[in-house]
Design a protein around this motif. Structure first.
Motif, PDB file in Angstrom:
ATOM      1  N   GLY A 257       0.789  -1.224   0.000  1.00 27.26           N
ATOM      2  CA  GLY A 257       0.000   0.000   0.000  1.00 27.26           C
ATOM      3  C   GLY A 257       0.819   1.272   0.000  1.00 27.26           C
ATOM      4  N   ASP A 258       2.032   1.220   0.574  1.00 22.82           N
ATOM      5  CA  ASP A 258       2.881   2.413   0.613  1.00 22.82           C
ATOM      6  C   ASP A 258       3.738   2.560  -0.637  1.00 22.82           C
ATOM      7  OD1 ASP A 258       4.635   0.338   0.981  1.00 22.82           O
ATOM      8  OD2 ASP A 258       5.466   1.072   2.882  1.00 22.82           O
ATOM      9  N   GLY A 259       3.537   1.678  -1.623  1.00 27.37           N
ATOM     10  CA  GLY A 259       4.285   1.766  -2.878  1.00 27.37           C
ATOM     11  C   GLY A 259       5.528   0.913  -2.931  1.00 27.37           C
ATOM     12  N   THR A 260       5.967   0.389  -1.795  1.00 24.72           N
ATOM     13  CA  THR A 260       7.155  -0.452  -1.789  1.00 24.72           C
ATOM     14  C   THR A 260       6.835  -1.824  -2.379  1.00 24.72           C
ATOM     15  OG1 THR A 260       6.692  -1.220   0.455  1.00 24.72           O
ATOM     16  CG2 THR A 260       8.126   0.715   0.219  1.00 24.72           C
ATOM     17  N   VAL A 261       7.877  -2.506  -2.808  1.00 26.16           N
ATOM     18  CA  VAL A 261       7.754  -3.860  -3.356  1.00 26.16           C
ATOM     19  C   VAL A 261       8.483  -4.806  -2.418  1.00 26.16           C
ATOM     20  CG1 VAL A 261       8.308  -5.380  -5.291  1.00 26.16           C
ATOM     21  CG2 VAL A 261       7.588  -3.018  -5.720  1.00 26.16           C
ATOM     22  N   TRP A 262       7.822  -5.920  -2.054  1.00 33.23           N
ATOM     23  CA  TRP A 262       8.396  -6.844  -1.077  1.00 33.23           C
ATOM     24  C   TRP A 262       8.224  -8.269  -1.572  1.00 33.23           C
ATOM     25  CZ3 TRP A 262      11.585  -6.102   2.810  1.00 33.23           C
ATOM     26  CH2 TRP A 262      11.758  -7.111   3.767  1.00 33.23           C
ATOM     27  N   MET A 263       9.354  -8.989  -1.730  1.00 31.38           N
ATOM     28  CA  MET A 263       9.322 -10.359  -2.227  1.00 31.38           C
ATOM     29  C   MET A 263      10.216 -11.236  -1.354  1.00 31.38           C
ATOM     30  SD  MET A 263       9.327  -9.895  -6.394  1.00 31.38           S
ATOM     31  CE  MET A 263      10.806  -8.894  -6.425  1.00 31.38           C
ATOM     32  N   PRO A 264       9.639 -12.021  -0.460  1.00 28.76           N
ATOM     33  CA  PRO A 264      10.442 -12.923   0.377  1.00 28.76           C
ATOM     34  C   PRO A 264      11.121 -14.005  -0.462  1.00 28.76           C
ATOM     35  CG  PRO A 264       8.241 -12.612   1.295  1.00 28.76           C
ATOM     36  CD  PRO A 264       8.218 -12.040  -0.095  1.00 28.76           C
ATOM     37  N   ASN A 265      12.348 -14.351  -0.086  1.00 25.86           N
ATOM     38  CA  ASN A 265      13.105 -15.417  -0.750  1.00 25.86           C
ATOM     39  C   ASN A 265      13.936 -16.160   0.283  1.00 25.86           C
ATOM     40  OD1 ASN A 265      12.632 -14.670  -3.692  1.00 25.86           O
ATOM     41  ND2 ASN A 265      13.566 -12.780  -2.936  1.00 25.86           N
ATOM     42  N   VAL A 266      14.283 -17.384  -0.043  1.00 28.11           N
ATOM     43  CA  VAL A 266      15.201 -18.175   0.774  1.00 28.11           C
ATOM     44  C   VAL A 266      16.325 -18.673  -0.130  1.00 28.11           C
ATOM     45  CG1 VAL A 266      15.495 -20.313   2.085  1.00 28.11           C
ATOM     46  CG2 VAL A 266      13.495 -18.869   2.480  1.00 28.11           C
ATOM     47  N   PHE A 267      17.549 -18.541   0.342  1.00 27.73           N
ATOM     48  CA  PHE A 267      18.715 -19.050  -0.372  1.00 27.73           C
ATOM     49  C   PHE A 267      19.390 -20.124   0.473  1.00 27.73           C
ATOM     50  CE2 PHE A 267      17.908 -15.013  -2.303  1.00 27.73           C
ATOM     51  CZ  PHE A 267      18.204 -15.219  -3.634  1.00 27.73           C
ATOM     52  N   ARG A 268      19.939 -21.114  -0.205  1.00 24.07           N
ATOM     53  CA  ARG A 268      20.655 -22.182   0.475  1.00 24.07           C
ATOM     54  C   ARG A 268      22.148 -22.048   0.190  1.00 24.07           C
ATOM     55  NH1 ARG A 268      22.131 -27.717  -0.954  1.00 24.07           N
ATOM     56  NH2 ARG A 268      22.466 -28.875   1.005  1.00 24.07           N
ATOM     57  N   TYR A 269      22.964 -22.232   1.203  1.00 15.86           N
ATOM     58  CA  TYR A 269      24.405 -22.219   0.994  1.00 15.86           C
ATOM     59  C   TYR A 269      25.004 -23.548   1.449  1.00 15.86           C
ATOM     60  CZ  TYR A 269      25.037 -21.224   6.015  1.00 15.86           C
ATOM     61  OH  TYR A 269      25.043 -21.290   7.394  1.00 15.86           O
TER      62      TYR A 269
END
Length: 275
Positions: A257-269
Motif C-alpha cells: 500500500g505504501d508503494g514499496t515492493v516486497w518479495m520474500p526469498n530463501v537461499f541455500r548455501y
C-alpha cells in the motif's frame, strides 16, 4: 506473466537494444547487491571470518561481500570476468586509492579469472566464496564447477569454499517474475553438493537464509532485477523498454500500500572443504 518473459523468441532483425552497462552496474551496486547481505553475514559469522582470514571472492561483482569481509579484518581478493563496469565499482569501494575507502591496503580486485591470480606473492586463501546463486540460468552449475576447479588450487588444504543456490520456488517469491527456464524449474536438493563434488570438494555443512528483495518502489525493483542479467535474453528478443513494462506488470501483486515492493526469498548455501 506476459509474453516476452515466458517465451524464448528468436532475435529479430531490428537494431539491438541500447543497454548502458555503466548504469546497469550502478543499479546492481546501489539497488540489487544488498539483497544478499543477510546471506553474507550468516556465512561470515558461521565461519568466524576476521583477522587472519584470506578471502577469494569469485564473481565478486561490485564488491559488497568483500567489503563486509574486509570490515571484519579479512584480507580480500576478488575476481570477476562478467562485467568490467562492476569490477571498476569494486575497485572504487575496496582499493586504497578508491574514493572514501576504509579498508586495508591488501585488498585486490582482478578483472579476469582465478588463473590470473597465480603468482609468488599471495599466500594461499583460507576461504573461497561463490555468492552468486546458481539455479536461475541454463548451465550456471557447470560454469560454477569450472570456476571452482580453477580457484581451489589457490586455497590451502582444508579451506572453506562457499556455494549458493536459490531455494525452492515456493519459498522464493521472486521466481514468479523471472523468465521461464530459470527459477521456475525447482532446484534439486543436492545440486550444490554435486557441483562441489565435481570440483573435488568435500561437503561440510549447509544452511538456509531468508533474503527478502525489498524495493522503494516498482521503478527501483525493475532497475534492480534488470541489473542481474537474468532478463538479457528477453531484452535481446524485444527491447529493454518492453521488458521493463512487462516486469512492472508482473511486480504488481508484490507492491504494498505504501508503494514499496516486497518479495520474500530463501537461499541455500553449502560449505565445502578443499582436499
Amino acid at each position: 506473466m506476459t509474453p516476452t518473459l515466458v517465451r524464448h523468441h528468436l532475435p529479430h532483425a531490428a537494431a539491438p537494444p541500447r543497454v548502458d552497462p555503466c548504469a546497469r552496474a550502478r543499479d546492481w551496486a546501489e539497488i540489487q547487491e544488498r539483497m544478499l547481505v543477510p546471506l553474507y553475514e550468516a556465512v561470515y559469522e558461521r565461519l568466524e571470518v576476521g583477522a587472519g582470514t584470506r578471502v577469494l571472492g569469485l564473481r565478486c561483482g561490485t564488491g559488497l561481500a568483500l567489503l563486509m569481509a574486509a570490515s571484519r579484518g579479512a584480507a580480500v581478493t576478488g575476481v570477476d570476468s562478467s562485467s568490467p563496469e562492476r569490477v571498476t565499482l569494486a575497485r572504487e569501494r575496496l582499493l586504497p586509492d578508491g574514493w572514501g575507502t576504509r579498508v586495508r591496503a591488501d585488498a585486490r580486485i582482478v578483472e579476469g579469472s582465478p588463473s590470473d591470480l597465480v603468482g609468488p606473492t599471495a599466500a594461499a586463501y583460507t576461504l573461497v566464496t561463490a555468492f552468486e546463486p546458481i539455479g536461475c540460468a541454463p548451465g550456471d552449475a557447470e560454469e560454477l564447477g569450472e570456476l571452482l576447479s580453477a580457484a581451489t588450487p589457490l586455497a590451502e588444504r582444508g579451506a572453506a569454499v562457499v556455494l549458493v543456490g536459490w531455494g525452492p520456488p515456493e519459498r522464493c517469491t521472486t521466481s514468479a517474475v523471472l523468465p521461464v527456464g530459470g527459477c521456475g524449474q525447482a532446484p534439486r536438493r543436492d545440486d550444490l553438493e554435486e557441483v562441489a563434488q565435481r570440483a573435488g570438494l568435500r561437503p561440510d555443512g549447509s544452511g538456509r537464509v531468508a533474503c527478502p528483495f525489498g524495493y522503494a518502489d516498482v521503478e527501483s525493483a525493475v532497475r534492480g532485477l534488470l541489473s542481474t542479467g537474468l532478463f538479457d535474453a528477453a531484452v535481446g528478443a524485444t527491447d529493454v523498454v518492453q521488458v521493463g513494462k512487462e516486469l512492472t506488470e508482473a511486480l504488481h501483486p508484490y507492491q504494498r500500500g505504501d508503494g514499496t515492493v516486497w518479495m520474500p526469498n530463501v537461499f541455500r548455501y553449502l560449505i565445502a572443504r578443499t582436499g
